[in-house]
Motif scaffolding. Structure first.
Motif, PDB file in Angstrom:
ATOM      1  N   TRP A  12       0.861  -1.183   0.000  1.00  0.00           N
ATOM      2  CA  TRP A  12       0.000   0.000   0.000  1.00  0.00           C
ATOM      3  C   TRP A  12       0.896   1.230   0.000  1.00  0.00           C
ATOM      4  O   TRP A  12       1.869   1.295   0.731  1.00  0.00           O
ATOM      5  N   ARG A  13       0.541   2.213  -0.822  1.00  0.00           N
ATOM      6  CA  ARG A  13       1.353   3.426  -0.928  1.00  0.00           C
ATOM      7  C   ARG A  13       0.496   4.664  -0.683  1.00  0.00           C
ATOM      8  O   ARG A  13      -0.682   4.681  -1.005  1.00  0.00           O
ATOM      9  N   LYS A  14       1.152   5.672  -0.121  1.00  0.00           N
ATOM     10  CA  LYS A  14       0.514   6.981   0.022  1.00  0.00           C
ATOM     11  C   LYS A  14       1.534   8.035  -0.392  1.00  0.00           C
ATOM     12  O   LYS A  14       2.740   7.790  -0.381  1.00  0.00           O
ATOM     13  N   ALA A  15       1.059   9.204  -0.729  1.00  0.00           N
ATOM     14  CA  ALA A  15       1.938  10.279  -1.181  1.00  0.00           C
ATOM     15  C   ALA A  15       2.867  10.717  -0.050  1.00  0.00           C
ATOM     16  O   ALA A  15       2.461  10.798   1.109  1.00  0.00           O
ATOM     17  N   CYS A  27      -4.539   5.601   0.695  1.00  0.00           N
ATOM     18  CA  CYS A  27      -3.530   4.641   0.258  1.00  0.00           C
ATOM     19  C   CYS A  27      -4.066   3.859  -0.926  1.00  0.00           C
ATOM     20  O   CYS A  27      -5.272   3.603  -1.017  1.00  0.00           O
ATOM     21  N   VAL A  28      -3.174   3.473  -1.813  1.00  0.00           N
ATOM     22  CA  VAL A  28      -3.547   2.669  -2.972  1.00  0.00           C
ATOM     23  C   VAL A  28      -2.614   1.463  -3.073  1.00  0.00           C
ATOM     24  O   VAL A  28      -1.466   1.522  -2.650  1.00  0.00           O
ATOM     25  N   ALA A  30      -1.924  -2.155  -5.824  1.00  0.00           N
ATOM     26  CA  ALA A  30      -2.276  -2.937  -7.009  1.00  0.00           C
ATOM     27  C   ALA A  30      -2.309  -4.411  -6.628  1.00  0.00           C
ATOM     28  O   ALA A  30      -1.501  -4.881  -5.836  1.00  0.00           O
ATOM     29  N   ASP A  31      -3.259  -5.129  -7.199  1.00  0.00           N
ATOM     30  CA  ASP A  31      -3.359  -6.574  -6.971  1.00  0.00           C
ATOM     31  C   ASP A  31      -3.926  -7.191  -8.249  1.00  0.00           C
ATOM     32  O   ASP A  31      -5.142  -7.212  -8.450  1.00  0.00           O
ATOM     33  N   GLY A  32      -3.034  -7.649  -9.110  1.00  0.00           N
ATOM     34  CA  GLY A  32      -3.476  -8.202 -10.392  1.00  0.00           C
ATOM     35  C   GLY A  32      -4.108  -7.137 -11.256  1.00  0.00           C
ATOM     36  O   GLY A  32      -3.496  -6.109 -11.529  1.00  0.00           O
ATOM     37  N   ASP A  33      -5.350  -7.350 -11.640  1.00  0.00           N
ATOM     38  CA  ASP A  33      -6.042  -6.384 -12.499  1.00  0.00           C
ATOM     39  C   ASP A  33      -6.948  -5.450 -11.709  1.00  0.00           C
ATOM     40  O   ASP A  33      -7.878  -4.868 -12.248  1.00  0.00           O
ATOM     41  N   GLN A  34      -6.670  -5.296 -10.405  1.00  0.00           N
ATOM     42  CA  GLN A  34      -7.458  -4.408  -9.554  1.00  0.00           C
ATOM     43  C   GLN A  34      -6.562  -3.425  -8.819  1.00  0.00           C
ATOM     44  O   GLN A  34      -5.390  -3.706  -8.559  1.00  0.00           O
ATOM     45  N   ALA A  35      -7.154  -2.298  -8.462  1.00  0.00           N
ATOM     46  CA  ALA A  35      -6.489  -1.301  -7.620  1.00  0.00           C
ATOM     47  C   ALA A  35      -7.339  -1.116  -6.369  1.00  0.00           C
ATOM     48  O   ALA A  35      -8.557  -0.993  -6.451  1.00  0.00           O
ATOM     49  N   GLY A  36      -6.665  -1.126  -5.219  1.00  0.00           N
ATOM     50  CA  GLY A  36      -7.355  -0.934  -3.952  1.00  0.00           C
ATOM     51  C   GLY A  36      -7.149   0.479  -3.443  1.00  0.00           C
ATOM     52  O   GLY A  36      -6.082   1.061  -3.621  1.00  0.00           O
ATOM     53  N   ILE A  37      -8.179   1.029  -2.825  1.00  0.00           N
ATOM     54  CA  ILE A  37      -8.141   2.383  -2.271  1.00  0.00           C
ATOM     55  C   ILE A  37      -8.664   2.289  -0.844  1.00  0.00           C
ATOM     56  O   ILE A  37      -9.707   1.684  -0.600  1.00  0.00           O
ATOM     57  N   ARG A  38      -7.911   2.887   0.096  1.00  0.00           N
ATOM     58  CA  ARG A  38      -8.361   2.836   1.488  1.00  0.00           C
ATOM     59  C   ARG A  38      -7.862   4.061   2.251  1.00  0.00           C
ATOM     60  O   ARG A  38      -6.944   4.746   1.836  1.00  0.00           O
ATOM     61  N   ASP A  39      -8.460   4.294   3.390  1.00  0.00           N
ATOM     62  CA  ASP A  39      -8.099   5.389   4.283  1.00  0.00           C
ATOM     63  C   ASP A  39      -7.081   4.857   5.291  1.00  0.00           C
ATOM     64  O   ASP A  39      -7.367   3.918   6.031  1.00  0.00           O
ATOM     65  N   SER A  40      -5.909   5.453   5.329  1.00  0.00           N
ATOM     66  CA  SER A  40      -4.843   4.930   6.188  1.00  0.00           C
ATOM     67  C   SER A  40      -5.193   4.982   7.672  1.00  0.00           C
ATOM     68  O   SER A  40      -4.748   4.133   8.442  1.00  0.00           O
ATOM     69  N   LYS A  41      -5.982   5.937   8.098  1.00  0.00           N
ATOM     70  CA  LYS A  41      -6.268   6.045   9.533  1.00  0.00           C
ATOM     71  C   LYS A  41      -7.241   4.983  10.024  1.00  0.00           C
ATOM     72  O   LYS A  41      -7.407   4.806  11.215  1.00  0.00           O
ATOM     73  N   GLU A  42      -7.848   4.213   9.109  1.00  0.00           N
ATOM     74  CA  GLU A  42      -8.729   3.111   9.508  1.00  0.00           C
ATOM     75  C   GLU A  42      -7.946   1.891   9.961  1.00  0.00           C
ATOM     76  O   GLU A  42      -8.500   0.983  10.567  1.00  0.00           O
ATOM     77  N   GLY A  43      -6.660   1.840   9.628  1.00  0.00           N
ATOM     78  CA  GLY A  43      -5.817   0.727  10.055  1.00  0.00           C
ATOM     79  C   GLY A  43      -6.092  -0.550   9.287  1.00  0.00           C
ATOM     80  O   GLY A  43      -6.838  -0.557   8.310  1.00  0.00           O
TER      81      GLY A  43
END
Length: 65
Positions: A12-15, A27-28, A30-43
């Motif tokens: 997972w990467r963040k700027a 945070c984003v 990559a996993d195969g042909d998908q991209a994941g997006i999440r809020d880092s403060k959610e843990g």
């Protein structure tokens, strides 16, 4: 980019600019042909939204214009 570890074996990467700015970080990953997006403060138990890479490319292009 800064790597954030959520314990799920994904990179997972963040700027770098958001590294110490109060926790408002997207945070984003990559996993195969998908991209994941999440809020880092959610843990590691927080949700992630998964979209296909074509939709990620369109979203990224829209947000950076």
């Amino acid at each position: 980019m800064t790597v954030v570890e959520f314990g799920d074996q994904r990179t997972w990467r963040k700027a770098d600019r958001s590294a110490n700015q109060g926790g408002d970080c997207v945070c984003v990953a990559a996993d195969g042909d998908q991209a994941g997006i999440r809020d880092s403060k959610e843990g590691p138990t927080g949700p992630a939204i998964w979209i296909d890479t074509a939709d990620w490319a369109a979203l990224s292009a829209y947000l950076t214009r």
